[in-house]
Write an enzyme that holds these catalytic residues in place. Structure first.
Site, PDB file in Angstrom:
ATOM      1  N   THR A 126       0.811  -1.418   0.132  1.00  0.00           N
ATOM      2  CA  THR A 126      -0.061  -0.003  -0.069  1.00  0.00           C
ATOM      3  C   THR A 126       0.688   1.320  -0.026  1.00  0.00           C
ATOM      4  O   THR A 126       1.926   1.487   0.510  1.00  0.00           O
ATOM      5  CB  THR A 126      -0.757   0.000   1.208  1.00  0.00           C
ATOM      6  OG1 THR A 126      -1.584   1.394   1.413  1.00  0.00           O
ATOM      7  CG2 THR A 126      -0.353  -0.374   2.545  1.00  0.00           C
ATOM      8  N   GLU A 128       0.217   3.565   1.997  1.00  0.00           N
ATOM      9  CA  GLU A 128       0.434   3.987   3.465  1.00  0.00           C
ATOM     10  C   GLU A 128       1.788   3.622   3.803  1.00  0.00           C
ATOM     11  O   GLU A 128       2.424   4.293   4.992  1.00  0.00           O
ATOM     12  CB  GLU A 128      -0.524   3.252   4.190  1.00  0.00           C
ATOM     13  CG  GLU A 128      -2.066   3.854   4.152  1.00  0.00           C
ATOM     14  CD  GLU A 128      -2.157   5.088   4.867  1.00  0.00           C
ATOM     15  OE1 GLU A 128      -1.609   5.267   6.133  1.00  0.00           O
ATOM     16  OE2 GLU A 128      -2.381   6.002   4.183  1.00  0.00           O
ATOM     17  N   TYR A 151      -1.408   0.343  10.731  1.00  0.00           N
ATOM     18  CA  TYR A 151      -1.774  -0.257   9.503  1.00  0.00           C
ATOM     19  C   TYR A 151      -0.507  -0.058   8.777  1.00  0.00           C
ATOM     20  O   TYR A 151      -0.111  -1.411   8.057  1.00  0.00           O
ATOM     21  CB  TYR A 151      -2.888   0.229   9.014  1.00  0.00           C
ATOM     22  CG  TYR A 151      -3.374  -0.109   7.724  1.00  0.00           C
ATOM     23  CD1 TYR A 151      -3.805  -1.231   7.357  1.00  0.00           C
ATOM     24  CD2 TYR A 151      -2.717   0.543   6.454  1.00  0.00           C
ATOM     25  CE1 TYR A 151      -3.983  -1.700   5.726  1.00  0.00           C
ATOM     26  CE2 TYR A 151      -2.952   0.195   5.037  1.00  0.00           C
ATOM     27  CZ  TYR A 151      -3.419  -0.764   4.712  1.00  0.00           C
ATOM     28  OH  TYR A 151      -3.877  -1.213   3.493  1.00  0.00           O
ATOM     29  N   LYS A 155       1.754  -3.485   7.642  1.00  0.00           N
ATOM     30  CA  LYS A 155       1.959  -3.609   5.963  1.00  0.00           C
ATOM     31  C   LYS A 155       3.456  -3.386   5.508  1.00  0.00           C
ATOM     32  O   LYS A 155       3.860  -4.197   4.596  1.00  0.00           O
ATOM     33  CB  LYS A 155       1.070  -2.498   5.075  1.00  0.00           C
ATOM     34  CG  LYS A 155      -0.159  -2.962   5.029  1.00  0.00           C
ATOM     35  CD  LYS A 155      -0.747  -4.024   4.235  1.00  0.00           C
ATOM     36  CE  LYS A 155      -1.992  -4.229   3.986  1.00  0.00           C
ATOM     37  NZ  LYS A 155      -2.622  -5.579   3.233  1.00  0.00           N
TER      38      LYS A 155
END
Ligand code: NAP
Ligand code: G4F
Length: 343
Positions: A126, A128, A151, A155
């Protein structure tokens, strides 16, 4: 017949990927986690009942289950899309998010390694991962990572163990570093779907206003249906490669909101500042957007803008859908439907 194994098939991306692979003639196997309600409503009945689709109870927190399924199915391709995927929620359930998004990934990779099944692995990484390093945009495969949430950090672990298993065990394992992608099937607590659903309800007189948090963050929003094709393409290459997938354009939440309202003929004008700012219908002065600090996050990723030129060079892939088209697809869907309910 090629066999694929999907985790996260009931989610936005999983449901589109299932359709894509079944239409390509794949036999598709997928885990579904046990819930007290049906979670399959994003999957159209035609695909749910498809003769080449099999579902099993399973969970990324259960290694024995993953091991047994990989060993039994012996898939040619594995798509790891399952995750606690909500950034805001990851601050509330940080440990669980790590358990599923980080450790869950290595559970699946290790099931593949231990069973010795010859398969290709796709990891749903991602944007992110880039998080909040100012001045690094547009972000590409070489931009330094700086996750800003539990998160993002979980990840990041998933990203690196995918590379580690590729290098250590010669596995065909890739990371798709996908920027935000949306659709009518987007989870209802993500900002785009929250906005398009509220706009449709406000237009129909079923809701008074829309409450949002930080409306000045910028995101690079693509269409999920376009992006699942990239996941498949990545696994069809001669060599495993990690790729950024993005549109190369970014907009604020504020702009997304204005475009969505405009689609139903409402022009929004903004008044006030900070927590007191409101979005007002230019025509009649109705307050339609309110800022609610409850939706602020302990840390915010202010700007995501992707550079997908490597994906274009390697795969010949480019994002096809503009933001205006995407908003139209989502608002039109929400004007017609109260729920996913795909038949
Ligand atoms: P989503 O709609 O939230 O779907 C998540 C899926 O994971 C659902 O099927 C969910 O099952 C399943 N799941 C959650 N916890 C699980 C567990 N412990 N074991 C097994 N399955 C579990 O997410 P999405 O938007 O489709 O995103 C797909 C993947 O891409 C995620 O890994 C996400 O983090 C990543 N990603 C998404 C974006 C984006 O913009 N959409 C961008 C970059 C990366 P239930 O239906 O039972 O909840
Ligand atoms: O829609 P969001 O919740 O998506 P976010 O945080 O960018 O994460 C999504 O994209 C990631 C890829 O970059 C994925 F990895 C992740 O799984 C997920 O799919 O929030 C977007 C922005 C944020 O800045 C948030 O603070 O919108 C802002 N926002 C403002 N008001 C809101 C709200 N977000 C939500 N969810 N709800 C609001 O009311």
């Amino acid at each position: 017949m090629n066999k694929a194994f999907i985790t996260g098939v009931t989610g936005q991306d999983g449901s589109y990927l299932l359709e894509f692979l079944l239409d390509k003639g794949y036999e598709v196997h997928a885990i579904i986690r046990r819930s007290s309600v049906f979670t399959s409503k994003r999957i159209p009945k035609k695909y749910w009942n498809h003769e080449n689709f099999r579902s099993y109870h399973g969970d990324l927190t259960d290694s024995s289950n993953l091991h047994a399924l990989i060993s039994k199915i012996k898939p040619d391709e594995v798509y790891n899309l399952a995750a606690q995927s909500h950034v805001g929620v990851s601050f509330d359930v940080p440990e669980y998010t790590g358990e599923v998004d980080a450790i869950g990934t290595i559970r699946l990779l290790d099931a593949i390694r231990d069973t010795g099944v010859n398969t290709r692995f796709y990891q749903a990484s991602t944007s992110e991962l880039f998080g909040g390093l100012p001045g690094t945009e547009p972000q590409s495969e070489t931009t330094p990572f700086y996750p800003k949430s539990p998160y993002g950090a979980a990840k990041l672990y998933g990203y690196w163990v995918t590379i580690n298993y590729r290098e250590s065990y010669n596995m065909f394992a890739c990371n798709g570093i996908l920027f935000n992608h949306e659709s009518p099937r987007r989870g209802e607590t993500f900002v785009t779907k929250k906005i398009t659903k509220a706009v449709a309800k406000i237009f129909k007189g079923e809701q008074d206003n829309l409450q949002l948090g930080n409306i000045d963050a910028k995101r690079d929003w693509g269409y999920a249906k376009d992006y699942v094709e990239m996941m498949w393409l990545m696994l069809q290459q001669d060599k495993p490669v990690d790729l950024v997938v993005a549109t190369g354009k970014c907009y604020t939440i504020r702009e997304f909101t204005e475009i969505a309202f405009k689609h139903v003929g409402i022009n929004i004008t903004w008044k006030g500042e900070g927590e007191n700012e409101v979005g007002v219908d230019k025509k009649d002065g109705r307050v339609l957007v309110i800022i609610n600090p409850k939706y602020y996050r302990p840390a915010e990723v202010e700007l995501l803008l992707g550079d997908a030129s490597k994906a274009k060079n390697v795969l010949g892939w480019e994002s096809k859908t503009t933001l205006d088209e995407l908003v139209k697809i989502m608002v039109d869907y929400d004007l017609e439907h109260n729920d996913y309910g795909f038949d």
